[in-house]
Enzyme design. Structure first.
Site, PDB file in Angstrom:
ATOM      1  N   TYR A   1     -13.986   8.245 -12.110  1.00 10.65           N
ATOM      2  CA  TYR A   1     -13.676   7.054 -11.286  1.00 10.65           C
ATOM      3  C   TYR A   1     -14.153   5.787 -11.985  1.00 10.65           C
TER       4      TYR A   1
ATOM      5  N   ARG B   1     -28.693   3.361  -3.771  1.00  8.88           N
ATOM      6  CA  ARG B   1     -27.506   2.513  -3.749  1.00  8.88           C
ATOM      7  C   ARG B   1     -27.872   1.185  -3.086  1.00  8.88           C
TER       8      ARG B   1
ATOM      9  N   LEU C   1      -0.123   4.085   1.133  1.00  9.94           N
ATOM     10  CA  LEU C   1      -0.575   4.920   2.257  1.00  9.94           C
ATOM     11  C   LEU C   1      -0.867   6.338   1.775  1.00  9.94           C
ATOM     12  N   THR C   2      -1.814   6.435   0.846  1.00 13.57           N
ATOM     13  CA  THR C   2      -2.337   7.744   0.454  1.00 13.57           C
ATOM     14  C   THR C   2      -3.201   8.234   1.618  1.00 13.57           C
TER      15      THR C   2
ATOM     16  N   ASP D   1       0.846  -1.192   0.000  1.00 12.24           N
ATOM     17  CA  ASP D   1       0.000   0.000   0.000  1.00 12.24           C
ATOM     18  C   ASP D   1       0.886   1.248   0.000  1.00 12.24           C
TER      19      ASP D   1
ATOM     20  N   LYS E   1     -16.954   9.260   2.398  1.00 10.42           N
ATOM     21  CA  LYS E   1     -18.076   8.506   1.833  1.00 10.42           C
ATOM     22  C   LYS E   1     -19.327   8.765   2.664  1.00 10.42           C
TER      23      LYS E   1
ATOM     24  N   THR F   1     -15.985  -2.568  -9.336  1.00  7.53           N
ATOM     25  CA  THR F   1     -17.182  -1.917  -8.812  1.00  7.53           C
ATOM     26  C   THR F   1     -18.370  -2.087  -9.750  1.00  7.53           C
ATOM     27  N   ASP F   2     -19.578  -1.990  -9.191  1.00  7.57           N
ATOM     28  CA  ASP F   2     -20.778  -2.028 -10.036  1.00  7.57           C
ATOM     29  C   ASP F   2     -20.928  -0.741 -10.860  1.00  7.57           C
ATOM     30  N   GLU F   3     -20.156   0.307 -10.506  1.00  7.33           N
ATOM     31  CA  GLU F   3     -20.322   1.590 -11.212  1.00  7.33           C
ATOM     32  C   GLU F   3     -19.904   1.506 -12.667  1.00  7.33           C
TER      33      GLU F   3
ATOM     34  N   LYS G   1     -12.093   2.557 -13.560  1.00  4.23           N
ATOM     35  CA  LYS G   1     -12.277   1.164 -13.125  1.00  4.23           C
ATOM     36  C   LYS G   1     -12.688   0.297 -14.336  1.00  4.23           C
TER      37      LYS G   1
ATOM     38  N   ALA H   1      -5.933  -1.884  -4.529  1.00  2.56           N
ATOM     39  CA  ALA H   1      -5.401  -0.515  -4.484  1.00  2.56           C
ATOM     40  C   ALA H   1      -6.052   0.317  -5.582  1.00  2.56           C
ATOM     41  N   ALA H   2      -6.560   1.468  -5.200  1.00  2.00           N
ATOM     42  CA  ALA H   2      -7.209   2.333  -6.183  1.00  2.00           C
ATOM     43  C   ALA H   2      -7.470   3.687  -5.551  1.00  2.00           C
ATOM     44  N   GLU H   3      -7.666   4.672  -6.400  1.00  4.47           N
ATOM     45  CA  GLU H   3      -8.347   5.899  -5.979  1.00  4.47           C
ATOM     46  C   GLU H   3      -9.815   5.547  -6.053  1.00  4.47           C
TER      47      GLU H   3
HETATM   48  P1  NAD Z   1      -9.948   3.061  -0.156  1.00  3.82           P
HETATM   49  O1  NAD Z   1      -9.825   4.370  -0.853  1.00  3.82           O
HETATM   50  O2  NAD Z   1     -10.447   3.010   1.237  1.00  3.82           O
HETATM   51  O3  NAD Z   1      -8.518   2.328  -0.155  1.00  3.82           O
HETATM   52  C1  NAD Z   1      -7.662   2.338  -1.258  1.00  3.82           C
HETATM   53  C2  NAD Z   1      -6.280   1.911  -0.779  1.00  3.82           C
HETATM   54  O4  NAD Z   1      -5.393   1.889  -1.919  1.00  3.82           O
HETATM   55  C3  NAD Z   1      -5.644   2.873   0.240  1.00  3.82           C
HETATM   56  O5  NAD Z   1      -5.091   2.160   1.311  1.00  3.82           O
HETATM   57  C4  NAD Z   1      -4.574   3.590  -0.555  1.00  3.82           C
HETATM   58  O6  NAD Z   1      -3.461   4.009   0.241  1.00  3.82           O
HETATM   59  C5  NAD Z   1      -4.175   2.520  -1.567  1.00  3.82           C
HETATM   60  N1  NAD Z   1      -3.583   3.096  -2.784  1.00  3.82           N
HETATM   61  C6  NAD Z   1      -4.089   4.118  -3.528  1.00  3.82           C
HETATM   62  N2  NAD Z   1      -3.253   4.385  -4.543  1.00  3.82           N
HETATM   63  C7  NAD Z   1      -2.222   3.494  -4.460  1.00  3.82           C
HETATM   64  C8  NAD Z   1      -1.061   3.269  -5.244  1.00  3.82           C
HETATM   65  N3  NAD Z   1      -0.777   4.026  -6.322  1.00  3.82           N
HETATM   66  N4  NAD Z   1      -0.225   2.263  -4.892  1.00  3.82           N
HETATM   67  C9  NAD Z   1      -0.485   1.495  -3.793  1.00  3.82           C
HETATM   68  N5  NAD Z   1      -1.571   1.693  -3.000  1.00  3.82           N
HETATM   69  C10 NAD Z   1      -2.426   2.677  -3.339  1.00  3.82           C
HETATM   70  O7  NAD Z   1     -10.805   2.150  -1.122  1.00  3.82           O
HETATM   71  P2  NAD Z   1     -11.905   1.038  -0.783  1.00  3.82           P
HETATM   72  O8  NAD Z   1     -13.202   1.681  -0.620  1.00  3.82           O
HETATM   73  O9  NAD Z   1     -11.379   0.150   0.253  1.00  3.82           O
HETATM   74  O10 NAD Z   1     -11.919   0.262  -2.182  1.00  3.82           O
HETATM   75  C11 NAD Z   1     -10.992  -0.797  -2.437  1.00  3.82           C
HETATM   76  C12 NAD Z   1     -11.240  -1.331  -3.827  1.00  3.82           C
HETATM   77  O11 NAD Z   1     -12.566  -1.831  -3.926  1.00  3.82           O
HETATM   78  C13 NAD Z   1     -11.098  -0.299  -4.940  1.00  3.82           C
HETATM   79  O12 NAD Z   1     -10.489  -0.909  -6.045  1.00  3.82           O
HETATM   80  C14 NAD Z   1     -12.525   0.099  -5.254  1.00  3.82           C
HETATM   81  O13 NAD Z   1     -12.637   0.514  -6.585  1.00  3.82           O
HETATM   82  C15 NAD Z   1     -13.258  -1.191  -5.003  1.00  3.82           C
HETATM   83  N6  NAD Z   1     -14.665  -1.074  -4.579  1.00  3.82           N
HETATM   84  C16 NAD Z   1     -15.018  -0.259  -3.531  1.00  3.82           C
HETATM   85  C17 NAD Z   1     -16.354  -0.212  -3.115  1.00  3.82           C
HETATM   86  C18 NAD Z   1     -16.795   0.646  -1.951  1.00  3.82           C
HETATM   87  O14 NAD Z   1     -17.998   0.752  -1.705  1.00  3.82           O
HETATM   88  N7  NAD Z   1     -15.912   1.251  -1.198  1.00  3.82           N
HETATM   89  C19 NAD Z   1     -17.310  -0.986  -3.781  1.00  3.82           C
HETATM   90  C20 NAD Z   1     -16.917  -1.796  -4.867  1.00  3.82           C
HETATM   91  C21 NAD Z   1     -15.576  -1.840  -5.238  1.00  3.82           C
HETATM   92  O1  DAU Z   2     -21.091   1.273  -6.010  1.00  5.26           O
HETATM   93  C1  DAU Z   2     -19.781   1.028  -5.574  1.00  5.26           C
HETATM   94  C2  DAU Z   2     -19.084   2.331  -5.308  1.00  5.26           C
HETATM   95  O2  DAU Z   2     -19.660   2.884  -4.130  1.00  5.26           O
HETATM   96  C3  DAU Z   2     -17.574   2.177  -5.144  1.00  5.26           C
HETATM   97  O3  DAU Z   2     -17.020   1.721  -6.350  1.00  5.26           O
HETATM   98  C4  DAU Z   2     -16.932   3.509  -4.755  1.00  5.26           C
HETATM   99  O4  DAU Z   2     -15.543   3.330  -4.504  1.00  5.26           O
HETATM  100  C5  DAU Z   2     -17.613   4.025  -3.506  1.00  5.26           C
HETATM  101  O5  DAU Z   2     -17.090   5.306  -3.193  1.00  5.26           O
HETATM  102  C6  DAU Z   2     -19.126   4.110  -3.696  1.00  5.26           C
HETATM  103  O6  DAU Z   2     -19.467   5.156  -4.631  1.00  5.26           O
HETATM  104  P1  DAU Z   2     -20.711   6.157  -4.366  1.00  5.26           P
HETATM  105  O7  DAU Z   2     -20.468   7.381  -5.145  1.00  5.26           O
HETATM  106  O8  DAU Z   2     -22.000   5.468  -4.543  1.00  5.26           O
HETATM  107  O9  DAU Z   2     -20.486   6.405  -2.765  1.00  5.26           O
HETATM  108  P2  DAU Z   2     -20.579   7.728  -1.873  1.00  5.26           P
HETATM  109  O10 DAU Z   2     -20.516   7.281  -0.443  1.00  5.26           O
HETATM  110  O11 DAU Z   2     -19.632   8.786  -2.318  1.00  5.26           O
HETATM  111  O12 DAU Z   2     -22.046   8.242  -2.168  1.00  5.26           O
HETATM  112  C7  DAU Z   2     -23.187   7.426  -1.915  1.00  5.26           C
HETATM  113  C8  DAU Z   2     -24.416   8.216  -2.350  1.00  5.26           C
HETATM  114  O13 DAU Z   2     -24.593   9.325  -1.452  1.00  5.26           O
HETATM  115  C9  DAU Z   2     -24.292   8.818  -3.729  1.00  5.26           C
HETATM  116  O14 DAU Z   2     -25.565   8.779  -4.371  1.00  5.26           O
HETATM  117  C10 DAU Z   2     -23.886  10.268  -3.475  1.00  5.26           C
HETATM  118  C11 DAU Z   2     -24.545  10.580  -2.151  1.00  5.26           C
HETATM  119  N1  DAU Z   2     -23.806  11.521  -1.265  1.00  5.26           N
HETATM  120  C12 DAU Z   2     -22.479  11.299  -1.036  1.00  5.26           C
HETATM  121  C13 DAU Z   2     -21.766  12.142  -0.203  1.00  5.26           C
HETATM  122  C14 DAU Z   2     -20.287  11.915   0.037  1.00  5.26           C
HETATM  123  C15 DAU Z   2     -24.482  12.563  -0.646  1.00  5.26           C
HETATM  124  O15 DAU Z   2     -25.697  12.745  -0.820  1.00  5.26           O
HETATM  125  N2  DAU Z   2     -23.776  13.399   0.179  1.00  5.26           N
HETATM  126  C16 DAU Z   2     -22.435  13.244   0.420  1.00  5.26           C
HETATM  127  O16 DAU Z   2     -21.822  14.082   1.159  1.00  5.26           O
END
Ligand code: NAD
Ligand code: DAU
Length: 354
Positions: free
Chosen positions: A156, A220, A36-37, A34, A195, A131-133, A160, A83-85
């Site tokens: 984003y 969602r 560690l962003t 990682d 989030k 992701t489903d997005e 992906k 690992a991802a943004e």
């Molecule tokens: P997160 O942002 O919490 O964590 C991402 C991690 O990746 C961090 O620890 C960061 O330091 C690391 N990272 C970022 N850039 C890097 C680089 N260049 N090299 C090495 N490490 C790096 O993300 P999350 O929510 O845990 O999501 C993890 C994965 O799951 C992602 O690929 C995301 O697309 C996917 N995903 C997330 C969700 C969700 O709801 N959060 C849903 C479906 C899929």
């Molecule tokens: O569907 C999977 C995805 O879910 C992952 O791939 C992404 O990494 C994860 O971030 C998430 O994306 P969303 O955009 O759906 O999640 P977020 O929590 O940012 O937003 C959830 C919903 O809430 C979305 O419709 C936007 C809304 N929202 C979000 C924020 C941050 C608000 O209304 N207010 C807010 O401040």
């Protein structure tokens, strides 16, 4: 002994996956890579950091020379790539980092795995977490299946989608044993408070305005993060190479309903009377650009082929999550100091004032 690389293991979902693998598989060597962003934090893994089958390596998946060296030293059998943004709003503000890490970083990892395995794929696996997005947005009806055409709308989700295409292309072209899963929205402990769910809990605790985009009617499909980690474990071990699996919570919720429920649960656990008074903090603000209307997953494939279904009910999962944030205010403070404030002001100041 299996040697497994987990990327992004210090992030939200990654830390749950690392914890699960370290505990369930004492005979494996788990290496967590990682950068560690802002989103990655070793505090997320304190309970496993000294485990004998675990090692943390700080590094950037954009640095191919570093990856090559790591792969040659560790000789991994499997990669679980998280690992991802990951935040849509940040991708709207600055897409470039998403292209670099999500697309180019994934290709670097594919190249490193291909270099190491060199056509000997017995017992090897490259598992890409997506992701489903990538499927775009649904109207009021229908579900995303594994056959739904890709139609990403945000930088984003476009990044992906591109990474998914590269992973499949490496499977088709070079025979790399790849597998992909596309999951819906996760929630639970250790999620960075940019989030919706942790941001709302934090603002309720601090009695700050809760920003709800548009009219709060976007939908969602929420999944408790440990259920996702369990699905990842199953797919890593039993999923078919070349296949895609959709993962979801069978739990569609409108954003406004999520926020109101969080107000009720958090008030109740904080002893604020009457529970739900925090709804006064809700502010409807300018909508997210290109805001996808609805996501919902058809989970029949993973259910029928691997016997997976979500275990944690929405009520139980949200209560566990709120309780965790209330009991871990030190963590919340630690991750929201410094740069978080600049981010918050940039994203929300104008929206909350207008
Ligand atoms: P997160 O942002 O919490 O964590 C991402 C991690 O990746 C961090 O620890 C960061 O330091 C690391 N990272 C970022 N850039 C890097 C680089 N260049 N090299 C090495 N490490 C790096 O993300 P999350 O929510 O845990 O999501 C993890 C994965 O799951 C992602 O690929 C995301 O697309 C996917 N995903 C997330 C969700 C969700 O709801 N959060 C849903 C479906 C899929
Ligand atoms: O569907 C999977 C995805 O879910 C992952 O791939 C992404 O990494 C994860 O971030 C998430 O994306 P969303 O955009 O759906 O999640 P977020 O929590 O940012 O937003 C959830 C919903 O809430 C979305 O419709 C936007 C809304 N929202 C979000 C924020 C941050 C608000 O209304 N207010 C807010 O401040």
């Amino acid at each position: 002994m299996k040697k497994i690389l987990i990327t992004g293991g210090a992030g939200f979902i990654g830390s749950h996956v690392v914890r699960r693998f370290v505990r369930q598989y004492p005979g494996y060597r788990i290496v967590n890579l990682d950068k560690l962003t802002y989103a990655g934090n070793l505090l997320n893994l304190r309970d496993v950091e000294n485990a004998p089958n675990y090692r943390f390596v700080r590094g950037d998946i954009n640095d191919f020379a570093f990856l090559k060296d790591l792969f040659l030293r560790e000789r991994f059998d499997g990669v679980i790539h998280l690992a991802a943004e990951s935040h849509v709003d940040r991708s709207i503000d600055n897409p470039d980092a998403f292209v670099r890490t999500n697309v180019l970083g994934t290709v670097n990892l594919l190249n490193a795995a291909r270099m190491l395995w060199n056509g000997n794929y017995e017992g090897k696996r490259f598992y890409h977490i997506s992701t489903d997005e990538v499927y775009g947005a649904l109207g009021n009806e229908g579900l995303f299946t594994e056959q739904t055409p890709y139609d990403p709308h945000s930088p984003y989700s476009a990044s992906k989608a591109a990474s998914d295409h590269f992973v499949r292309a490496y499977g088709d072209t070079y025979g790399l044993p790849v597998v992909i899963s596309n999951c819906s929205n996760n929630y639970g402990p250790y999620q960075f408070p940019e989030k919706l769910i942790p941001l709302t809990i934090r603002n309720i605790i601090r009695r700050q305005p809760i920003p709800v985009y548009g009219r709060g009617e976007n939908v969602r499909d929420w999944l408790y993060v440990e259920d996702h980690a369990q699905a990842i474990d199953l797919i890593f071990h039993r999923g078919q190479a070349g296949e895609t699996y959709n993962i979801g919570g069978n739990n569609e919720q409108r954003n406004i309903d999520v926020v109101e429920k969080l107000c009720e649960i958090t008030d109740e656990l904080l002893g604020r009377q009457p529970a739900g008074t925090s709804k006064e903090l809700i502010r409807f603000v300018r909508d997210r650009a290109g805001h996808d209307w609805r996501y919902a997953i058809d989970t029949s494939k993973i259910k029928q082929t691997l016997g997976w279904a979500p275990r944690t009910s929405w009520d139980e999962g949200l209560r566990k999550t709120v309780r965790w944030y209330l009991e871990n205010t030190d963590w919340l403070e630690a991750v929201t100091s410094g740069a978080y404030r600049d981010y918050y002001d940039k994203m929300y100041k104008n929206r909350l004032q207008s």
